[in-house]
Design an enzyme around this catalytic site. Sequence first.
Site, PDB file in Angstrom:
ATOM      1  N   ASP A   1      -7.705  -6.185  -0.073  1.00 23.31           N
ATOM      2  CA  ASP A   1      -8.069  -6.886  -0.867  1.00 23.31           C
ATOM      3  C   ASP A   1      -7.715  -8.286  -0.175  1.00 23.31           C
ATOM      4  O   ASP A   1      -7.550  -8.778  -1.440  1.00 23.31           O
ATOM      5  CB  ASP A   1      -7.637  -6.041  -2.071  1.00 23.31           C
ATOM      6  CG  ASP A   1      -8.748  -5.169  -2.222  1.00 23.31           C
ATOM      7  OD1 ASP A   1      -9.540  -4.866  -1.938  1.00 23.31           O
ATOM      8  OD2 ASP A   1      -7.538  -4.222  -3.752  1.00 23.31           O
TER       9      ASP A   1
ATOM     10  N   HIS B   1       0.268  -1.467  -0.072  1.00 23.88           N
ATOM     11  CA  HIS B   1       0.297   0.221   0.266  1.00 23.88           C
ATOM     12  C   HIS B   1       1.125   1.536   0.382  1.00 23.88           C
ATOM     13  O   HIS B   1       1.756   0.978   1.122  1.00 23.88           O
ATOM     14  CB  HIS B   1      -0.700  -0.251   0.939  1.00 23.88           C
ATOM     15  CG  HIS B   1      -2.397   0.563   0.943  1.00 23.88           C
ATOM     16  ND1 HIS B   1      -1.830   1.619   0.602  1.00 23.88           N
ATOM     17  CD2 HIS B   1      -3.138   0.554   0.470  1.00 23.88           C
ATOM     18  CE1 HIS B   1      -3.135   2.604   1.063  1.00 23.88           C
ATOM     19  NE2 HIS B   1      -4.410   2.385   0.069  1.00 23.88           N
TER      20      HIS B   1
HETATM   21  N1  CMC Z   1       4.177  -8.043  -4.247  1.00 25.68           N
HETATM   22  C1  CMC Z   1       5.300  -7.570  -4.440  1.00 25.68           C
HETATM   23  N2  CMC Z   1       6.447  -6.359  -4.517  1.00 25.68           N
HETATM   24  C2  CMC Z   1       5.551  -5.425  -3.898  1.00 25.68           C
HETATM   25  C3  CMC Z   1       4.278  -5.502  -4.345  1.00 25.68           C
HETATM   26  C4  CMC Z   1       3.369  -6.509  -3.951  1.00 25.68           C
HETATM   27  N3  CMC Z   1       2.101  -6.629  -3.716  1.00 25.68           N
HETATM   28  N4  CMC Z   1       3.492  -3.984  -3.815  1.00 25.68           N
HETATM   29  C5  CMC Z   1       5.052  -3.699  -4.097  1.00 25.68           C
HETATM   30  N5  CMC Z   1       5.788  -4.128  -3.972  1.00 25.68           N
HETATM   31  C6  CMC Z   1       7.204  -3.736  -3.810  1.00 25.68           C
HETATM   32  C7  CMC Z   1       7.629  -3.361  -5.120  1.00 25.68           C
HETATM   33  O1  CMC Z   1       8.391  -3.885  -6.882  1.00 25.68           O
HETATM   34  C8  CMC Z   1       8.829  -2.029  -4.713  1.00 25.68           C
HETATM   35  O2  CMC Z   1      10.066  -2.460  -4.773  1.00 25.68           O
HETATM   36  P1  CMC Z   1      11.276  -2.026  -5.600  1.00 25.68           P
HETATM   37  O3  CMC Z   1      11.620  -0.857  -4.209  1.00 25.68           O
HETATM   38  O4  CMC Z   1      11.866  -3.175  -4.678  1.00 25.68           O
HETATM   39  O5  CMC Z   1      11.505  -1.543  -6.521  1.00 25.68           O
HETATM   40  C9  CMC Z   1       8.069  -1.461  -3.545  1.00 25.68           C
HETATM   41  O6  CMC Z   1       7.627  -2.774  -3.576  1.00 25.68           O
HETATM   42  C10 CMC Z   1       7.451  -0.276  -4.260  1.00 25.68           C
HETATM   43  O7  CMC Z   1       6.204  -0.421  -4.812  1.00 25.68           O
HETATM   44  P2  CMC Z   1       5.327   0.282  -5.482  1.00 25.68           P
HETATM   45  O8  CMC Z   1       4.647   0.266  -6.790  1.00 25.68           O
HETATM   46  O9  CMC Z   1       6.086   1.308  -5.951  1.00 25.68           O
HETATM   47  O10 CMC Z   1       4.677   1.279  -4.288  1.00 25.68           O
HETATM   48  P3  CMC Z   1       3.207   1.814  -4.655  1.00 25.68           P
HETATM   49  O11 CMC Z   1       3.058   3.319  -3.786  1.00 25.68           O
HETATM   50  O12 CMC Z   1       3.432   2.349  -5.769  1.00 25.68           O
HETATM   51  O13 CMC Z   1       1.999   0.862  -4.415  1.00 25.68           O
HETATM   52  C11 CMC Z   1       0.318  -0.689  -4.338  1.00 25.68           C
HETATM   53  C12 CMC Z   1       1.087   0.583  -3.762  1.00 25.68           C
HETATM   54  C13 CMC Z   1      -0.978  -0.484  -3.933  1.00 25.68           C
HETATM   55  C14 CMC Z   1      -0.064  -0.622  -6.329  1.00 25.68           C
HETATM   56  C15 CMC Z   1       1.286  -1.211  -4.793  1.00 25.68           C
HETATM   57  O14 CMC Z   1       2.023  -2.034  -3.528  1.00 25.68           O
HETATM   58  C16 CMC Z   1       0.671  -2.980  -6.182  1.00 25.68           C
HETATM   59  O15 CMC Z   1       0.677  -2.729  -7.097  1.00 25.68           O
HETATM   60  N6  CMC Z   1      -0.302  -4.200  -5.131  1.00 25.68           N
HETATM   61  C17 CMC Z   1      -0.744  -4.890  -5.618  1.00 25.68           C
HETATM   62  C18 CMC Z   1      -2.006  -4.308  -5.674  1.00 25.68           C
HETATM   63  C19 CMC Z   1      -2.925  -4.428  -4.705  1.00 25.68           C
HETATM   64  O16 CMC Z   1      -2.883  -4.970  -4.280  1.00 25.68           O
HETATM   65  N7  CMC Z   1      -4.326  -3.477  -4.976  1.00 25.68           N
HETATM   66  C20 CMC Z   1      -4.954  -2.502  -3.758  1.00 25.68           C
HETATM   67  C21 CMC Z   1      -4.103  -2.189  -3.368  1.00 25.68           C
HETATM   68  S1  CMC Z   1      -5.295  -1.835  -1.477  1.00 25.68           S
HETATM   69  C22 CMC Z   1      -7.191  -1.214  -1.557  1.00 25.68           C
HETATM   70  C23 CMC Z   1      -6.826  -0.019  -2.542  1.00 25.68           C
HETATM   71  O17 CMC Z   1      -7.204   0.894  -1.624  1.00 25.68           O
HETATM   72  O18 CMC Z   1      -7.093   0.111  -3.654  1.00 25.68           O
END
Ligand code: CMC
Length: 389
Positions: A325, A271
Amino acid sequence: MAEEKPRQFVGSVEFKKGLEGAITNESAISYVDGANGKLIYRGYSIDDLCAGGGGYEETAYLLLNGNLPTQAELDLFNADLALRRSIPQEAKDLIVQIANKCHPMSTLRTAVSLLGCLNPREFEVTVENDYDIALTLTAQFPTLVAAIQRARRGEFLIEPDVTKGLSEDFLRMMTGETPDARTVEVMDMALIIHAEHGMNASTFSSMVTNSSLTDFYSSIVAGIGSLKGPLHGGANEATLRTFQEIGDPATTEDWFAAAKEKKVKVMGFGHRVYKAYDPRARLFDPIAREFAERAGTSHLYEIAKKLEALVVADLGGKGIFPNVDFFSGIIYDAMGIDTDMFTPIFAVPRIAGWSARILEYLPENRLFRPRAVYIGDLESQYTPIAERG
Ligand code: CMC
């Protein structure tokens, strides 16, 4: 007038992808305490709201009006919502026509757009009119989503029953059966938990859209479009599909090793704001276990817990934990709800959050208009098309 330097921002701005850390406005609606894993709606923790007995309607009232209602105010609010629950024939016809041709979130998005076309006051952008539309949509979302679920299964649509509370009627309109008290209680809690969540992508989308002083429906349509994506609300259905793909708890470790190898994100984890355990996932965890046991799908819960242990051991140090989720899909699946319908269920209460934010911002509205850092050419030579090779 001083000449603006190309490729630079006026003033000092730190640029982070995805607007990380950027501030949009001041708000008193909800606070996501990412460090401590707490979620607060207008001062009240979601744990207290879930346990309080006032139901989702109480939370919707709180978000939309700013304070908890008295019993008399809640009774009036409930009665008002119940009377607004039915949807026009045109919306029913549209749903029946398209529900089995596209994703239910696309049907919902299209139906809300149609509701705007049918409202003669669509373009009257005032707090009073927008509040009125917000109440009607808050009441109609369960009816729309239930109709979509039934239409895509080829079942006849069920009319609202004004004598029932919103969560009970939602389940009844969806399944055609009277739900048991525990299922109603859990659906109510799910609606409370999903009602509002800070400046998330769909809330921001709806606020950006509304800031041009367009009509309320267009802003909600924008919110639905954003919520549907797999990085946002769409993750709940993707998460259940992951558990189903793993299939057997014994293969969870291999699945995760392969996912790591392919560098894919594991749905239901991570998140932008929470760097501790998402309080919504914490509330859902024991219910997912209970409902999976009831439905004979305990293997899905077992897979979830194994995957959680693997991901947290590997990525917990980076602040990656299960999010809202992660467990919700197991619960909805155990209720007999189609996987494609999970994100529309997320939308049912989020209309209250989107509406509260839009209504809060409207009196002090200023068009959202950020800038991008231009990295393209500035002095390319134009060649007439006939002379291009
Ligand atoms: N699995 C594996 N690695 C992850 C995940 C994950 N679900 N989420 C983040 N990371 C890693 C990512 O690879 C990155 O690593 P590095 O720094 O080594 O490149 C680091 O953590 C930061 O990730 P990011 O994508 O830049 O983080 P963000 O703040 O942009 O993204 C997020 C937040 C929710 C989009 C992301 O965690 C994600 O894609 N999660 C999976 C989808 C998901 O479950 N979404 C529901 C969110 S909660 C419900 C809502 O409010 O919508």
